[in-house]
Design an enzyme around this catalytic site. Sequence first.
Site, PDB file in Angstrom:
ATOM      1  N   HIS A  94       1.903   4.493  -2.843  1.00 13.17           N
ATOM      2  CA  HIS A  94       2.096   5.927  -2.643  1.00 13.17           C
ATOM      3  C   HIS A  94       3.496   6.339  -3.088  1.00 13.17           C
ATOM      4  O   HIS A  94       3.688   7.365  -3.751  1.00 13.17           O
ATOM      5  CB  HIS A  94       1.921   6.282  -1.163  1.00 13.17           C
ATOM      6  CG  HIS A  94       0.504   6.253  -0.675  1.00 13.17           C
ATOM      7  ND1 HIS A  94      -0.489   7.023  -1.227  1.00 13.17           N
ATOM      8  CD2 HIS A  94      -0.079   5.559   0.337  1.00 13.17           C
ATOM      9  CE1 HIS A  94      -1.629   6.804  -0.580  1.00 13.17           C
ATOM     10  NE2 HIS A  94      -1.406   5.913   0.372  1.00 13.17           N
ATOM     11  N   HIS A 110       0.826  -1.198   0.000  1.00 14.74           N
ATOM     12  CA  HIS A 110       0.000   0.000   0.000  1.00 14.74           C
ATOM     13  C   HIS A 110       0.867   1.256   0.000  1.00 14.74           C
ATOM     14  O   HIS A 110       0.703   2.145  -0.843  1.00 14.74           O
ATOM     15  CB  HIS A 110      -0.902  -0.029   1.243  1.00 14.74           C
ATOM     16  CG  HIS A 110      -1.811   1.146   1.368  1.00 14.74           C
ATOM     17  ND1 HIS A 110      -3.140   1.111   1.016  1.00 14.74           N
ATOM     18  CD2 HIS A 110      -1.593   2.406   1.815  1.00 14.74           C
ATOM     19  CE1 HIS A 110      -3.690   2.288   1.230  1.00 14.74           C
ATOM     20  NE2 HIS A 110      -2.776   3.101   1.730  1.00 14.74           N
ATOM     21  N   GLU A 111       1.806   1.322   0.948  1.00 13.22           N
ATOM     22  CA  GLU A 111       2.661   2.508   1.037  1.00 13.22           C
ATOM     23  C   GLU A 111       3.606   2.605  -0.159  1.00 13.22           C
ATOM     24  O   GLU A 111       3.954   3.701  -0.601  1.00 13.22           O
ATOM     25  CB  GLU A 111       3.444   2.504   2.356  1.00 13.22           C
ATOM     26  CG  GLU A 111       2.584   2.450   3.611  1.00 13.22           C
ATOM     27  CD  GLU A 111       1.532   3.547   3.685  1.00 13.22           C
ATOM     28  OE1 GLU A 111       1.702   4.600   3.036  1.00 13.22           O
ATOM     29  OE2 GLU A 111       0.522   3.355   4.389  1.00 13.22           O
ATOM     30  N   GLU A 162      -4.453   7.803  -3.142  1.00 16.67           N
ATOM     31  CA  GLU A 162      -4.938   6.551  -2.575  1.00 16.67           C
ATOM     32  C   GLU A 162      -5.262   5.530  -3.646  1.00 16.67           C
ATOM     33  O   GLU A 162      -5.163   4.319  -3.417  1.00 16.67           O
ATOM     34  CB  GLU A 162      -6.167   6.820  -1.714  1.00 16.67           C
ATOM     35  CG  GLU A 162      -6.541   5.690  -0.784  1.00 16.67           C
ATOM     36  CD  GLU A 162      -5.491   5.377   0.268  1.00 16.67           C
ATOM     37  OE1 GLU A 162      -5.502   4.244   0.804  1.00 16.67           O
ATOM     38  OE2 GLU A 162      -4.642   6.252   0.552  1.00 16.67           O
TER      39      GLU A 162
END
Length: 491
Positions: free
Chosen positions: A262, A258-259, A288
Amino acid sequence: MKLFDLARERALINSTAATLGWDQETYLPDSAHPYRAAQLSWLTAKAHTLATSDEWKRALEEAEASDAGGDVTLTANLREMRRQFDRATKLPVELVARESEATSMGKHAWASARQASDFATFAPHLQTLLDIAREKADRWGYESEPYDVLLDTYERGSTAAKISALFEVLRPQLINIGKLAVANSEARGAKLPAGPYPIEAQMKFNATVAESLGFDFNAGRIDTTTHPFCTTLGPKDVRLTTRYDLEDFTSSLFGVMHEAGHGLYEQGLPEGDVGLPSGDSVSLGIHESQSRLWENHVGRSQAFWERWFPYAVECFPQLGALSLDDFLAAIRRAEKSFIRVEADEATYDLHILLRFGLERRMMSGELAVKDIPAAWNEAFEESFGMTPPDDRNGCLQDIHWSMGGLGYFSTYTLGNLNAAQLFAAATADPAVAAGLAKAEYKPLLGWLRKHVHAHGGTYDPAVLVEKATGAPPSADAHLSHLFARYCAAAI
């Protein structure tokens, strides 16, 4: 151009503050927080003073007077810099410095309160931050409700009414999908083998996967913190953080994916435009979308695990007791969860709808700070049919309010909608589809670089999505994805 020189100077100040902020969340000694708060407050005030100065104003007016309108990026930069200047000049530097100090102290208080599961010790800090948010909204001005201007800070062009209307349509469908998904998962009964999953092995596995996605470790790193996040400290310096669970290696893995999503966005922004809107992300809903795309559409796919499951067994031998199908069923397991960041795809958005509703009530004054735990538990019972056992698993689980991030949460669901729509468009490209089938991610990353990352903040979020996918933003792809993965048949 003088304006751009000043913007790059402000970026230097902000990146210095970001470095201190990252250190605050990772390695700062406990007793050092008050002085760190003062440091960050001072830097924030300096950046605000520069960005609202007469020198900045003159440079902006000169740039606007010379813009002939032929360069799309230049015109967009001037448009957004005018918007930012007009908003910034409505806030006195004293308020900006006060907010910075309040958020520094608030994050520290939140971490302690969360550990002790004691909302009452965090409540005074939240009241301070809520008062500041209301003061900012009043100074900025709004047509309908104060929440609108906070939301626009994170997702320009959005209003609470628009988001509320979207969520009212989504809510019954999400509840239905969640029920079907949970029932399917309960019928299958697949679970990961018991731990421990050693942290060193998790670190190695996470880094290997993140690098395979395209994350550049010569321009970034992974560290440990209470609440996972990604932050950019400057060009070629993107920091990811995660936390570890000895009983479930996928908690950290999907957090890192997830990160890393980003981080890939940040690493793909135009490096020559640092400090300018065109060199920055356009919105949190787009940001996101990148993290949720890599975490869910890639990370929970069968093709991904056909490649990575054998390596996972090497790192965590107990996984050898599972077939690939059982493992996929385990990581796609849908169940009601108190913790948002650990929620599955099928139930995740209900967490966001809950927070959005509470935030609007907080900003309007309908919901008092002291009543937040009870209101949270009541709303959670309505959506999930269960009540959090304590504040740690309820209203204290997220860091955002301690950061002054009111208006933030709806962007997570907007991100899910955008992720599904962008992924569907990307996989319509034969090269991307062929790469994903072999768990090769360069074609997908290249598509995202071209259609999303390279544009920075040049276009509004809805325009960017339509340019990339050929259709306006919609919930259709997201709902179709959830139904196909979790509800169409037993998994």
